[in-house]
Scaffold this motif. Sequence first.
Motif, PDB file in Angstrom:
ATOM      1  N   ALA A 239       0.943  -1.092  -0.232  1.00 27.67           N
ATOM      2  CA  ALA A 239       0.002   0.163   0.194  1.00 27.67           C
ATOM      3  C   ALA A 239       0.836   1.535   0.151  1.00 27.67           C
ATOM      4  CB  ALA A 239      -1.026   0.259   1.373  1.00 27.67           C
ATOM      5  N   ALA A 240       2.197   1.432  -0.091  1.00 21.79           N
ATOM      6  CA  ALA A 240       2.995   2.190   0.834  1.00 21.79           C
ATOM      7  C   ALA A 240       4.296   1.707   0.705  1.00 21.79           C
ATOM      8  CB  ALA A 240       2.776   3.358   1.521  1.00 21.79           C
ATOM      9  N   VAL A 241       5.711   3.405   0.135  1.00 23.93           N
ATOM     10  CA  VAL A 241       6.698   3.282  -0.283  1.00 23.93           C
ATOM     11  C   VAL A 241       7.504   2.157   0.845  1.00 23.93           C
ATOM     12  CG1 VAL A 241       9.036   4.654  -0.640  1.00 23.93           C
ATOM     13  CG2 VAL A 241       6.818   4.738  -1.723  1.00 23.93           C
ATOM     14  N   PRO A 242       7.386   2.543   2.203  1.00 24.34           N
ATOM     15  CA  PRO A 242       7.918   1.679   2.977  1.00 24.34           C
ATOM     16  C   PRO A 242       7.689  -0.418   2.753  1.00 24.34           C
ATOM     17  CG  PRO A 242       6.704   3.842   4.059  1.00 24.34           C
ATOM     18  CD  PRO A 242       6.836   3.483   2.569  1.00 24.34           C
ATOM     19  N   GLU A 243       6.462  -0.394   2.740  1.00 27.89           N
ATOM     20  CA  GLU A 243       6.347  -1.827   2.069  1.00 27.89           C
ATOM     21  C   GLU A 243       6.703  -2.247   1.719  1.00 27.89           C
ATOM     22  OE1 GLU A 243       1.666  -4.520   2.827  1.00 27.89           O
ATOM     23  OE2 GLU A 243       1.679  -2.184   2.699  1.00 27.89           O
ATOM     24  N   ALA A 244       6.603  -1.553   0.577  1.00 29.14           N
ATOM     25  CA  ALA A 244       7.709  -2.296  -0.886  1.00 29.14           C
ATOM     26  C   ALA A 244       8.821  -2.440  -0.918  1.00 29.14           C
ATOM     27  CB  ALA A 244       6.619  -0.869  -1.668  1.00 29.14           C
ATOM     28  N   LEU A 245       8.979  -1.837   0.066  1.00 26.60           N
ATOM     29  CA  LEU A 245      10.656  -1.668  -0.028  1.00 26.60           C
ATOM     30  C   LEU A 245      11.252  -2.881   1.560  1.00 26.60           C
ATOM     31  CD1 LEU A 245      12.097   1.872   0.086  1.00 26.60           C
ATOM     32  CD2 LEU A 245      12.719   0.997  -1.396  1.00 26.60           C
ATOM     33  N   ASP A 246      10.014  -2.736   1.846  1.00 27.06           N
ATOM     34  CA  ASP A 246      10.247  -4.080   2.904  1.00 27.06           C
ATOM     35  C   ASP A 246      10.249  -5.559   2.635  1.00 27.06           C
ATOM     36  OD1 ASP A 246      11.033  -1.981   4.671  1.00 27.06           O
ATOM     37  OD2 ASP A 246       9.538  -2.647   6.185  1.00 27.06           O
ATOM     38  N   ARG A 247       9.084  -5.524   1.496  1.00 27.40           N
ATOM     39  CA  ARG A 247       9.203  -7.302   0.284  1.00 27.40           C
ATOM     40  C   ARG A 247       9.906  -7.014   0.011  1.00 27.40           C
ATOM     41  NH1 ARG A 247       4.095  -8.412  -0.773  1.00 27.40           N
ATOM     42  NH2 ARG A 247       4.607 -11.294  -1.352  1.00 27.40           N
ATOM     43  N   LEU A 248      10.959  -6.007  -0.697  1.00 22.61           N
ATOM     44  CA  LEU A 248      11.672  -5.673  -2.166  1.00 22.61           C
ATOM     45  C   LEU A 248      13.040  -6.535  -0.617  1.00 22.61           C
ATOM     46  CD1 LEU A 248      12.393  -5.340  -4.861  1.00 22.61           C
ATOM     47  CD2 LEU A 248      13.320  -3.104  -4.397  1.00 22.61           C
ATOM     48  N   ARG A 249      13.180  -6.253  -0.071  1.00 22.69           N
ATOM     49  CA  ARG A 249      13.953  -6.793   0.102  1.00 22.69           C
ATOM     50  C   ARG A 249      14.442  -8.248   0.914  1.00 22.69           C
ATOM     51  NH1 ARG A 249      13.510  -1.895   3.456  1.00 22.69           N
ATOM     52  NH2 ARG A 249      15.016  -0.108   2.837  1.00 22.69           N
ATOM     53  N   VAL A 250      13.611  -8.930   0.936  1.00 22.22           N
ATOM     54  CA  VAL A 250      13.067 -10.289   0.953  1.00 22.22           C
ATOM     55  C   VAL A 250      13.434 -11.139   0.276  1.00 22.22           C
ATOM     56  CG1 VAL A 250      12.785  -9.658   3.053  1.00 22.22           C
ATOM     57  CG2 VAL A 250      11.479 -10.275   2.328  1.00 22.22           C
ATOM     58  N   LEU A 251      13.493 -10.230  -0.889  1.00 22.04           N
ATOM     59  CA  LEU A 251      13.102 -11.645  -2.944  1.00 22.04           C
ATOM     60  C   LEU A 251      13.955 -11.912  -3.476  1.00 22.04           C
ATOM     61  CD1 LEU A 251       9.920  -9.246  -3.896  1.00 22.04           C
ATOM     62  CD2 LEU A 251       9.584 -11.451  -2.317  1.00 22.04           C
ATOM     63  N   PRO A 252      14.658 -13.122  -3.592  1.00 22.30           N
ATOM     64  CA  PRO A 252      15.379 -12.765  -4.581  1.00 22.30           C
ATOM     65  C   PRO A 252      15.402 -12.731  -5.602  1.00 22.30           C
ATOM     66  CG  PRO A 252      13.902 -15.342  -4.135  1.00 22.30           C
ATOM     67  CD  PRO A 252      13.449 -14.183  -3.146  1.00 22.30           C
ATOM     68  N   LEU A 253      16.392 -11.690  -6.382  1.00 21.43           N
ATOM     69  CA  LEU A 253      15.628 -11.521  -7.544  1.00 21.43           C
ATOM     70  C   LEU A 253      16.699 -12.284  -8.235  1.00 21.43           C
ATOM     71  CD1 LEU A 253      16.260  -7.692  -6.606  1.00 21.43           C
ATOM     72  CD2 LEU A 253      14.315  -8.907  -6.740  1.00 21.43           C
ATOM     73  N   ALA A 254      16.460 -11.853  -9.879  1.00 18.90           N
ATOM     74  CA  ALA A 254      17.036 -12.373 -10.678  1.00 18.90           C
ATOM     75  C   ALA A 254      17.765 -11.717 -11.684  1.00 18.90           C
ATOM     76  CB  ALA A 254      15.804 -13.587 -12.367  1.00 18.90           C
ATOM     77  N   SER A 255      17.189 -10.224 -11.843  1.00 21.50           N
ATOM     78  CA  SER A 255      18.019  -9.436 -13.008  1.00 21.50           C
ATOM     79  C   SER A 255      18.303  -8.108 -11.987  1.00 21.50           C
ATOM     80  CB  SER A 255      16.547  -9.050 -13.672  1.00 21.50           C
ATOM     81  OG  SER A 255      15.821  -8.284 -13.171  1.00 21.50           O
ATOM     82  N   CYS A 256      19.006  -7.171 -13.404  1.00 22.95           N
ATOM     83  CA  CYS A 256      19.645  -5.519 -12.247  1.00 22.95           C
ATOM     84  C   CYS A 256      18.157  -4.383 -12.984  1.00 22.95           C
ATOM     85  CB  CYS A 256      20.592  -5.134 -12.324  1.00 22.95           C
ATOM     86  SG  CYS A 256      21.845  -6.336 -12.345  1.00 22.95           S
ATOM     87  N   GLN A 257      17.750  -4.227 -12.017  1.00 22.19           N
ATOM     88  CA  GLN A 257      16.864  -3.132 -12.316  1.00 22.19           C
ATOM     89  C   GLN A 257      16.828  -1.838 -11.243  1.00 22.19           C
ATOM     90  OE1 GLN A 257      15.431  -6.367 -11.979  1.00 22.19           O
ATOM     91  NE2 GLN A 257      15.787  -5.536  -9.865  1.00 22.19           N
ATOM     92  N   THR A 258      15.860  -0.822 -11.514  1.00 21.48           N
ATOM     93  CA  THR A 258      15.619   0.162 -11.352  1.00 21.48           C
ATOM     94  C   THR A 258      14.184   0.061 -10.353  1.00 21.48           C
ATOM     95  OG1 THR A 258      15.300   2.222 -12.633  1.00 21.48           O
ATOM     96  CG2 THR A 258      17.450   2.111 -12.062  1.00 21.48           C
TER      97      THR A 258
END
Length: 340
Positions: free
Chosen positions: A182-201
């Motif tokens: 719902a908001a930027v802090p929540e999205a950043l917290d979620r993003l930090r724990v995801l395994p990422l396949a690619s580079c992106q902004t």
Amino acid sequence: MNHLTLRGTHREMGFQWGARLAERGLRLLDHVPFPLEAERRAFAAACHPAYARHFPAALEELEGLAAGQNCRQEDLETVLFTTYALPPACGCSCLAVSNGNGVFFGRNSDFLTALEPDYTHVTYGFSDRAIPFTGNTTSFVQMEDAVNARGLAIGLTSVYTPRPRPGLNAGMVLRLLAETCAAVPEALDRLRVLPLASCQTLTLADAAGDIAVAECSPEGMRVERPGPAGPFICAANLFHSDLAVPLPPGLDSWRAAERYDTMRRVLEWEGETLDLSGVLALLAGRKGFLCQYDRAAGRDTVWSAACDLTRRRCLLAEGNPGRTAFREIPFPVERGDSRP
């Protein structure tokens, strides 16, 4: 652009998308701009467990899409899970501004003109607890920019990936954040724990005025927020943190540094007073190079999306914004929400 409105479960919406295309004689796998070779198939298979753990709803949607298209789900996964990790091109520009006039988000999508008949604007209305959103894509299921009913807007730019790893790629990560945060802090917290396949902004903005750029790769993530230069953030197809890696000789970044410099210069000068009309002018290339490609070379800005999150307004130019007018499109709403 194609326009779709989908309602139901993830599987039901996947089937709706696939079946509607099939009714028009369109097969998604006939329009893939790269071969489904063994390397891609192996990488996609290695990514599958990450989706099963972190985004199982996407696999359900792909199951429905494959049924609607009468094709193999494995082939669709090979296309989706390798995009951005094994990319054919590097384009797109993003920005966000949070000032006394409101919270504004904008993104230009730069890609191949040959695929323009396949580009799609889609509105998702879920029958479960996922957050409704509207977004745009050059592909299917993944999203490249989106705004959800809670007022969170996200846009991606692809960055050269020297060492892809099995995980979620840029478009699928954006899609996951759009329907769960719902908001930027929540999205950043979620993003930090995801395994990422690619580079992106990922450029993020919410209705409360929080804005950030996440530079993220399989090796880690760095977050940039507004600084002394002004109340803005922006991104193109290069990292500006210690995650940056040299581009290989000959890689075409679609003038990424020049696009970034244009945004940075304008936003440093006008960020305190910029409003939606100024964002649209910047996206349209009226303040410096951002979308003025040589279309004869087979590339262009193929759409431009902008949002005024304070006033819940979405605008879309279905083509190069230097030549195509922005028009207002409905802001996503949740069930029972009567706001326009």
